[in-house]
Design a protein around this motif. Structure first.
Motif, PDB file in Angstrom:
ATOM      1  N   ARG A  64      -4.391 -13.652  18.260  1.00  0.00           N
ATOM      2  CA  ARG A  64      -4.785 -12.263  18.494  1.00  0.00           C
ATOM      3  C   ARG A  64      -4.409 -11.428  17.278  1.00  0.00           C
ATOM      4  O   ARG A  64      -3.372 -11.656  16.665  1.00  0.00           O
ATOM      5  CB  ARG A  64      -4.058 -11.743  19.737  1.00  0.00           C
ATOM      6  CG  ARG A  64      -4.466 -10.360  20.203  1.00  0.00           C
ATOM      7  CD  ARG A  64      -3.570  -9.954  21.375  1.00  0.00           C
ATOM      8  NE  ARG A  64      -3.640 -10.920  22.457  1.00  0.00           N
ATOM      9  CZ  ARG A  64      -4.466 -10.807  23.493  1.00  0.00           C
ATOM     10  NH1 ARG A  64      -5.277  -9.765  23.581  1.00  0.00           N
ATOM     11  NH2 ARG A  64      -4.470 -11.716  24.437  1.00  0.00           N
ATOM     12  N   PHE A  65      -5.281 -10.491  16.907  1.00  0.00           N
ATOM     13  CA  PHE A  65      -4.940  -9.584  15.821  1.00  0.00           C
ATOM     14  C   PHE A  65      -4.999  -8.147  16.326  1.00  0.00           C
ATOM     15  O   PHE A  65      -5.663  -7.848  17.317  1.00  0.00           O
ATOM     16  CB  PHE A  65      -5.890  -9.756  14.625  1.00  0.00           C
ATOM     17  CG  PHE A  65      -7.274  -9.218  14.844  1.00  0.00           C
ATOM     18  CD1 PHE A  65      -7.572  -7.867  14.655  1.00  0.00           C
ATOM     19  CD2 PHE A  65      -8.308 -10.061  15.253  1.00  0.00           C
ATOM     20  CE1 PHE A  65      -8.850  -7.367  14.862  1.00  0.00           C
ATOM     21  CE2 PHE A  65      -9.588  -9.563  15.455  1.00  0.00           C
ATOM     22  CZ  PHE A  65      -9.858  -8.215  15.263  1.00  0.00           C
ATOM     23  N   ALA A  66      -4.299  -7.286  15.652  1.00  0.00           N
ATOM     24  CA  ALA A  66      -4.344  -5.858  15.947  1.00  0.00           C
ATOM     25  C   ALA A  66      -4.411  -5.103  14.641  1.00  0.00           C
ATOM     26  O   ALA A  66      -3.875  -5.548  13.628  1.00  0.00           O
ATOM     27  CB  ALA A  66      -3.115  -5.437  16.752  1.00  0.00           C
ATOM     28  N   THR A  67      -5.071  -3.966  14.656  1.00  0.00           N
ATOM     29  CA  THR A  67      -5.165  -3.153  13.453  1.00  0.00           C
ATOM     30  C   THR A  67      -4.902  -1.695  13.801  1.00  0.00           C
ATOM     31  O   THR A  67      -5.238  -1.229  14.900  1.00  0.00           O
ATOM     32  CB  THR A  67      -6.547  -3.294  12.797  1.00  0.00           C
ATOM     33  OG1 THR A  67      -6.591  -2.513  11.600  1.00  0.00           O
ATOM     34  CG2 THR A  67      -7.661  -2.804  13.714  1.00  0.00           C
ATOM     35  N   GLU A  68      -4.306  -1.003  12.865  1.00  0.00           N
ATOM     36  CA  GLU A  68      -4.127   0.434  13.002  1.00  0.00           C
ATOM     37  C   GLU A  68      -5.475   1.130  12.797  1.00  0.00           C
ATOM     38  O   GLU A  68      -6.430   0.519  12.298  1.00  0.00           O
ATOM     39  CB  GLU A  68      -3.119   0.937  11.961  1.00  0.00           C
ATOM     40  CG  GLU A  68      -1.722   0.361  12.110  1.00  0.00           C
ATOM     41  CD  GLU A  68      -1.082   0.754  13.424  1.00  0.00           C
ATOM     42  OE1 GLU A  68      -1.232   1.924  13.832  1.00  0.00           O
ATOM     43  OE2 GLU A  68      -0.457  -0.116  14.049  1.00  0.00           O
ATOM     44  N   PRO A 110     -11.691   3.781  14.481  1.00  0.00           N
ATOM     45  CA  PRO A 110     -10.998   5.073  14.385  1.00  0.00           C
ATOM     46  C   PRO A 110      -9.770   5.179  15.278  1.00  0.00           C
ATOM     47  O   PRO A 110      -8.871   5.979  15.006  1.00  0.00           O
ATOM     48  CB  PRO A 110     -12.078   6.082  14.815  1.00  0.00           C
ATOM     49  CG  PRO A 110     -13.382   5.369  14.601  1.00  0.00           C
ATOM     50  CD  PRO A 110     -13.094   3.934  14.881  1.00  0.00           C
ATOM     51  N   GLN A 111      -9.735   4.393  16.353  1.00  0.00           N
ATOM     52  CA  GLN A 111      -8.587   4.423  17.256  1.00  0.00           C
ATOM     53  C   GLN A 111      -7.753   3.140  17.185  1.00  0.00           C
ATOM     54  O   GLN A 111      -6.925   2.889  18.048  1.00  0.00           O
ATOM     55  CB  GLN A 111      -9.083   4.636  18.705  1.00  0.00           C
ATOM     56  CG  GLN A 111      -9.971   5.839  18.906  1.00  0.00           C
ATOM     57  CD  GLN A 111      -9.306   7.126  18.469  1.00  0.00           C
ATOM     58  OE1 GLN A 111      -8.108   7.335  18.726  1.00  0.00           O
ATOM     59  NE2 GLN A 111     -10.061   8.011  17.836  1.00  0.00           N
ATOM     60  N   GLY A 112      -8.009   2.331  16.182  1.00  0.00           N
ATOM     61  CA  GLY A 112      -7.375   1.029  16.130  1.00  0.00           C
ATOM     62  C   GLY A 112      -8.178   0.016  16.934  1.00  0.00           C
ATOM     63  O   GLY A 112      -9.133   0.374  17.635  1.00  0.00           O
ATOM     64  N   SER A 113      -7.808  -1.247  16.838  1.00  0.00           N
ATOM     65  CA  SER A 113      -8.584  -2.276  17.515  1.00  0.00           C
ATOM     66  C   SER A 113      -7.740  -3.519  17.737  1.00  0.00           C
ATOM     67  O   SER A 113      -6.753  -3.760  17.028  1.00  0.00           O
ATOM     68  CB  SER A 113      -9.818  -2.637  16.682  1.00  0.00           C
ATOM     69  OG  SER A 113     -10.638  -3.590  17.345  1.00  0.00           O
ATOM     70  N   VAL A 114      -8.136  -4.298  18.739  1.00  0.00           N
ATOM     71  CA  VAL A 114      -7.515  -5.601  18.972  1.00  0.00           C
ATOM     72  C   VAL A 114      -8.623  -6.636  19.096  1.00  0.00           C
ATOM     73  O   VAL A 114      -9.751  -6.323  19.493  1.00  0.00           O
ATOM     74  CB  VAL A 114      -6.629  -5.620  20.234  1.00  0.00           C
ATOM     75  CG1 VAL A 114      -5.417  -4.741  20.047  1.00  0.00           C
ATOM     76  CG2 VAL A 114      -7.432  -5.201  21.462  1.00  0.00           C
ATOM     77  N   GLY A 115      -8.301  -7.872  18.740  1.00  0.00           N
ATOM     78  CA  GLY A 115      -9.310  -8.911  18.823  1.00  0.00           C
ATOM     79  C   GLY A 115      -8.679 -10.285  18.777  1.00  0.00           C
ATOM     80  O   GLY A 115      -7.450 -10.442  18.754  1.00  0.00           O
ATOM     81  N   LEU A 116      -9.536 -11.299  18.779  1.00  0.00           N
ATOM     82  CA  LEU A 116      -9.118 -12.688  18.687  1.00  0.00           C
ATOM     83  C   LEU A 116      -9.776 -13.327  17.478  1.00  0.00           C
ATOM     84  O   LEU A 116     -10.839 -12.875  17.029  1.00  0.00           O
ATOM     85  CB  LEU A 116      -9.526 -13.462  19.939  1.00  0.00           C
ATOM     86  CG  LEU A 116      -8.898 -13.068  21.266  1.00  0.00           C
ATOM     87  CD1 LEU A 116      -9.528 -13.880  22.392  1.00  0.00           C
ATOM     88  CD2 LEU A 116      -7.393 -13.264  21.247  1.00  0.00           C
ATOM     89  N   TYR A 117      -9.161 -14.391  16.951  1.00  0.00           N
ATOM     90  CA  TYR A 117      -9.791 -15.159  15.884  1.00  0.00           C
ATOM     91  C   TYR A 117      -9.584 -16.641  16.162  1.00  0.00           C
ATOM     92  O   TYR A 117      -8.630 -17.056  16.835  1.00  0.00           O
ATOM     93  CB  TYR A 117      -9.213 -14.783  14.511  1.00  0.00           C
ATOM     94  CG  TYR A 117      -7.726 -14.972  14.376  1.00  0.00           C
ATOM     95  CD1 TYR A 117      -7.191 -16.218  14.040  1.00  0.00           C
ATOM     96  CD2 TYR A 117      -6.848 -13.926  14.597  1.00  0.00           C
ATOM     97  CE1 TYR A 117      -5.832 -16.406  13.919  1.00  0.00           C
ATOM     98  CE2 TYR A 117      -5.475 -14.100  14.482  1.00  0.00           C
ATOM     99  CZ  TYR A 117      -4.974 -15.341  14.140  1.00  0.00           C
ATOM    100  OH  TYR A 117      -3.623 -15.528  14.035  1.00  0.00           O
ATOM    101  N   ASP A 118     -10.501 -17.435  15.638  1.00  0.00           N
ATOM    102  CA  ASP A 118     -10.437 -18.888  15.800  1.00  0.00           C
ATOM    103  C   ASP A 118     -11.041 -19.512  14.548  1.00  0.00           C
ATOM    104  O   ASP A 118     -12.246 -19.422  14.328  1.00  0.00           O
ATOM    105  CB  ASP A 118     -11.213 -19.314  17.043  1.00  0.00           C
ATOM    106  CG  ASP A 118     -11.059 -20.812  17.346  1.00  0.00           C
ATOM    107  OD1 ASP A 118     -10.464 -21.527  16.515  1.00  0.00           O
ATOM    108  OD2 ASP A 118     -11.539 -21.245  18.407  1.00  0.00           O
TER     109      ASP A 118
END
Length: 345
Positions: A64-68, A110-118
Motif C-alpha cells: 500500500r502507498f500513501a501520498t500527501e 489535491p487531498q492526498g491519496s492511497v493506493g496499492l501496487y504490485d
C-alpha cells in the motif's frame, strides 16, 4: 535488502530536512524485500521533491502507498506491474493503472491519496517521481488545471476518490531532458542543472495538460461517444479506420465526430491516429520488442518505406537509427511533433 538509499536537499534549496511527499524506501514494503539497486530522494525546494530509482524488485513487492496532497509526475524508463487507486474505505479498488515504460504518468491528488501496487519479482523498475505540493503548483500558475480534470480529459487514464491520473507517451525532446536529469541525480552533483531540468519537465507537463483540456463547446451528449472513438482508435491502431466506420461505431454523424473530436482532443481524427501509431511504433522499436517492419505492420502501415518517411518527418530520425540506438542513448536530432491533418494517418 541491498537497496542503496540516499536522501538529501540540494545545495541551493534552503532546506534542512527533506519532506517526502510520496512513497519512501523507509516504508516497510521496501525493507521487507530483497530489492537491489539505488533509490535517491532529493529536496529541490520547499514543496518539490524528486525521487530517482533503478531497482531490481525482490520477492513480494506488493503493498500500500500513501501520498500527501500533491501533483506527481512520473517517468518510467523500465517497468512492469500495476497500481490501484483505493476508495474512501481504503479497501475498494477503484481504478487500475498499468506500469509501462515510455510514458509520463501525472497524478493529481489535491487531498492526498492511497493506493496499492504490485510489481512482479525480477522486474527492473527504473524511473523518476517528481512531487509538487499543491501550494507550489498554484504558484507555478497551474492551479486552474485542478478544476478541469475528469474522465473526459484527453489524458485521463484512471480516477476516483478525489484522485486523477493521466498518461501520455514521452515526447522525444522531453525524454532527453528526463534522461539527463536521471543521470545527473545518479552520477553527478550539479544541483543547479538538476533543478533547471526538473522545472523544464514540470513546465512541459503543465503545457501538455493545458493543451488537452476539454473544450466547453462540445455538447455534453457527445462527450462519451467521442471518448469511445478515441479509445477505439488507441485499442485498434492497425485497423483501417474510415470516418464513416468510426462514426457508426460510436453513434455519431461524421460531422459531429469530426468537429467534436478536434474540439475535445486538439487533433483531427486522422492526425490523432497517425500520432498514436507513430508513438507506439517508436516505443516498440526502442524497447527492442519489434524490428522496423514488424512495428510498421503492427500499427497499421503495410508499406515500411512509407512508414519510415512518416517516422522521419515526425521524429527527425530514421526508425532504423532508433533501433540501432535502443540501448538508451537519446537521439539529439529529434524534434517535437507538428500534427498535420489529412486523409492518410
Amino acid at each position: 535488502m541491498n537497496l542503496r538509499v540516499e536522501q538529501r536537499a540540494l545545495a541551493q534549496s534552503d532546506q534542512d530536512d527533506v519532506i517526502v511527499l510520496g512513497p519512501s524506501p523507509a516504508d516497510s514494503s521496501f525493507s521487507a524485500t530483497s530489492t537491489e539497486g539505488a533509490y535517491k530522494i532529493l529536496g529541490v525546494r520547499p514543496g518539490l521533491t524528486i525521487s530517482v530509482f533503478d531497482m531490481v524488485i525482490g520477492a513480494d513487492f506488493v503493498g500500500r502507498f500513501a501520498t500527501e496532497p500533491c501533483v506527481a509526475i512520473d517517468f518510467l524508463f523500465e517497468a512492469s506491474g500495476q497500481g490501484w487507486i483505493l476508495g474512501s474505505d481504503a479497501e475498494q479498488r477503484l481504478s487500475s493503472i498499468p506500469y509501462r515504460p515510455g510514458r509520463i504518468y501525472i497524478m493529481v491528488a489535491p487531498q492526498g491519496s492511497v493506493g496499492l501496487y504490485d510489481v512482479p519479482v525480477g522486474t527492473r523498475f527504473k524511473g523518476m517521481d517528481i512531487r509538487v505540493d499543491i501550494g507550489l503548483w498554484q504558484k507555478l500558475g497551474a492551479g486552474d488545471l485542478l478544476a478541469n480534470l475528469d474522465e473526459h480529459h484527453a489524458l485521463h487514464m484512471a480516477s476516483g476518490n478525489g484522485t486523477w491520473v493521466g498518461v501520455l507517451p514521452v515526447p522525444p525532446d522531453l525524454l532527453a531532458v528526463a534522461r539527463a536529469l536521471f543521470d545527473s541525480a545518479m552520477v553527478e552533483n550539479d544541483d543547479l542543472a538538476f533543478e533547471a531540468r526538473a522545472l523544464d519537465i514540470i513546465n512541459a507537463s503543465i503545457a501538455a495538460m493545458r493543451r488537452t483540456q476539454p473544450a466547453q463547446t462540445v455538447p455534453p451528449r457527445d462527450r462519451r461517444p467521442l471518448q469511445r472513438a478515441r479509445d477505439l482508435l488507441i485499442a485498434e491502431l492497425a485497423h483501417p479506420w474510415t470516418l464513416d466506420d468510426l462514426a457508426r461505431a460510436v453513434g455519431l454523424t461524421q460531422k459531429r465526430l469530426k468537429s467534436g473530436f478536434k474540439s475535445l482532443y486538439g487533433f483531427a481524427v486522422y492526425a490523432f491516429l497517425k500520432e498514436r501509431r507513430l508513438l507506439e511504433a517508436r516505443r516498440v522499436i526502442e524497447s527492442g520488442e519489434m524490428n522496423v517492419t514488424q512495428a510498421a505492420i503492427a500499427v497499421g502501415y503495410s508499406n515500411p518505406s512509407h512508414f519510415s518517411q512518416l517516422f522521419l518527418r515526425r521524429f527527425g530520425v530514421q526508425p532504423s537509427r532508433v533501433l540501432a540506438l535502443r540501448s538508451g542513448e537519446p537521439v539529439s536530432s529529434e524534434r517535437p511533433a507538428v500534427p498535420a491533418s489529412g486523409p492518410t494517418p
